[in-house]
Enzyme design. Structure first.
Site, PDB file in Angstrom:
ATOM      1  N   ASN A  49       1.330  -0.622   0.113  1.00 15.79           N
ATOM      2  CA  ASN A  49       0.676   0.015  -0.100  1.00 15.79           C
ATOM      3  C   ASN A  49       1.350   1.557  -0.180  1.00 15.79           C
ATOM      4  OD1 ASN A  49      -2.245  -1.787   0.150  1.00 15.79           O
ATOM      5  ND2 ASN A  49      -2.502  -1.327   1.986  1.00 15.79           N
ATOM      6  N   ASN A 189       0.071   6.111  15.313  1.00 13.43           N
ATOM      7  CA  ASN A 189      -1.066   6.168  15.529  1.00 13.43           C
ATOM      8  C   ASN A 189      -1.489   6.266  16.865  1.00 13.43           C
ATOM      9  OD1 ASN A 189      -2.357   3.290  16.213  1.00 13.43           O
ATOM     10  ND2 ASN A 189      -3.228   3.118  14.767  1.00 13.43           N
ATOM     11  N   GLY A 238      -6.329  14.684  12.635  1.00 13.06           N
ATOM     12  CA  GLY A 238      -5.652  14.842  11.807  1.00 13.06           C
ATOM     13  C   GLY A 238      -4.285  14.593  12.506  1.00 13.06           C
ATOM     14  N   ASP A 259     -14.343   4.694   3.771  1.00 12.94           N
ATOM     15  CA  ASP A 259     -13.900   3.109   3.693  1.00 12.94           C
ATOM     16  C   ASP A 259     -12.892   4.257   3.709  1.00 12.94           C
ATOM     17  OD1 ASP A 259     -12.063   1.138   3.689  1.00 12.94           O
ATOM     18  OD2 ASP A 259     -12.777   0.491   1.678  1.00 12.94           O
ATOM     19  N   GLY A 264      -4.272   5.079   6.349  1.00 15.69           N
ATOM     20  CA  GLY A 264      -2.968   5.293   6.914  1.00 15.69           C
ATOM     21  C   GLY A 264      -1.652   4.873   6.564  1.00 15.69           C
ATOM     22  N   ASP A 265      -2.349   4.160   5.295  1.00 16.59           N
ATOM     23  CA  ASP A 265      -0.507   3.448   4.778  1.00 16.59           C
ATOM     24  C   ASP A 265      -0.337   4.503   3.715  1.00 16.59           C
ATOM     25  OD1 ASP A 265      -0.202   1.752   5.798  1.00 16.59           O
ATOM     26  OD2 ASP A 265      -1.605   0.439   5.041  1.00 16.59           O
ATOM     27  N   HIS A 298     -12.718   7.502  -0.336  1.00 17.22           N
ATOM     28  CA  HIS A 298     -13.022   6.915  -2.167  1.00 17.22           C
ATOM     29  C   HIS A 298     -13.111   5.027  -1.007  1.00 17.22           C
ATOM     30  CE1 HIS A 298     -12.192  10.398  -3.541  1.00 17.22           C
ATOM     31  NE2 HIS A 298     -12.230  10.103  -4.667  1.00 17.22           N
TER      32      HIS A 298
END
Length: 313
Positions: A49, A189, A238, A259, A264-265, A298
């Protein structure tokens, strides 16, 4: 194992999976059975990804990883190849390609179970066979879905060549001190940030930050623990960035979440592409926030990532 490019700007050492995506109205409680939909397979894996995201943002990108000798390998490599990622350092090994089972709710939130498969074959020896592109690239990107020995070997090669290392400590786990000290930035995260800091301090009492202010404090503590710079991603709140010049908060772009798989990737790949072209951390992070927002709006993981011609939010 596919086209070969000129010298890469970004090298990603990491996982290549096939994502089996299931859709549900809500996530089941323990012991509960729900009817779902979907069941389609798409390319995935955190490493793949991030490589696709970097390539789509204009960086010459190479992938170091492994797929199995099964039919799923073609699915796992399809969008990497379409994005122009150099796959000559991707090994084909006996057994199955990595698999991730993704359960996606109507609100766009997901749970993921990963079966490593061929990703377990990404070891120090495979990385050392790819030492030339790792040493040549401006930025090396690492995550936690391949064996730690591969990440350490790649980081040592890149550091000896004076290259920048972007370490995404996901899935969440304690990070060895040597690797933490090479991260510039460490990208986590809020939950991963707490786990990495707890591991660095030898203290399991670190709570995930609930606000950007708390994330800023935690990011500074991670820098004190050894990371050269830190980015804490906070979803809709953010990101927080902490570096030698201080710490600051970047708000998320307002979008309707469709979705969140792979968002994150998308951030990590876009950040790496920005840093590779010489952007400062603030500029690279700002663009990466917009790329992640586009991805969230998306469907899909790699399929949701924007190219240079797409309008970012």
């Amino acid at each position: 194992m596919s086209r070969q490019q000129s010298e890469p700007e970004v090298v990603v050492v990491g996982s290549i999976n096939v994502d089996l995506v299931l859709t549900v109205a809500r996530h089941p409680a323990p012991g509960e059975t729900l009817l779902g939909g979907g069941g389609h397979s798409t390319p995935g894996g955190k490493g793949a990804n991030q490589a696709v995201a970097a390539a789509l943002r204009g960086a010459r990108t190479a992938m170091v990883g492994a797929v199995g000798d099964d039919a799923a390998a073609a699915v796992g490599l399809s969008l990497l190849d379409a994005a122009g990622v150099d796959l000559t350092r991707v090994a084909r090994v006996p057994g199955p390609t990595g698999l991730a089972v993704v359960t996606l709710s109507e609100t766009g939130e997901n749970t993921i179970v990963v079966v490593p498969g061929a990703n377990d074959a990404v070891d120090a020896a495979l990385v050392e066979s790819a030492a030339d592109p790792v040493a040549a690239a401006a930025v090396l990107v690492l995550q936690g879905e391949v064996p730690l020995g591969a990440s350490l070997a790649a980081a040592r090669i890149a550091d000896a060549a004076g290259r920048r290392i972007v370490l995404n400590a996901a899935p969440a786990a304690a990070v060895p001190e040597e690797l933490l000290r090479l991260a510039d930035p460490l990208v986590v995260n809020e939950h991963e940030a707490a786990i990495v800091l707890a591991g660095a301090l030898g203290d399991d009492a670190v709570d995930p930050p609930a606000t950007p202010e708390e994330a800023t404090v935690l990011a500074r503590r991670l820098r004190d623990a050894g990371a050269r710079s830190v980015v804490v991603t906070l979803g809709g709140a953010g990101v927080v960035v902490a570096g030698p010049d201080g710490a600051w908060h970047l708000a998320a772009r307002p979008v309707v979440a469709v979705d969140t798989v792979g968002a994150g990737d998308a951030f990590v790949g876009a950040l790496a592409a920005g840093l590779a072209r010489g952007a400062g951390m603030a500029e690279a992070a700002r663009e990466a926030v917009a790329v992640a927002a586009y991805a969230v709006a998306h469907e899909g993981a790699q399929a949701s990532y924007p190219g240079l011609d797409d309008q970012l939010p």
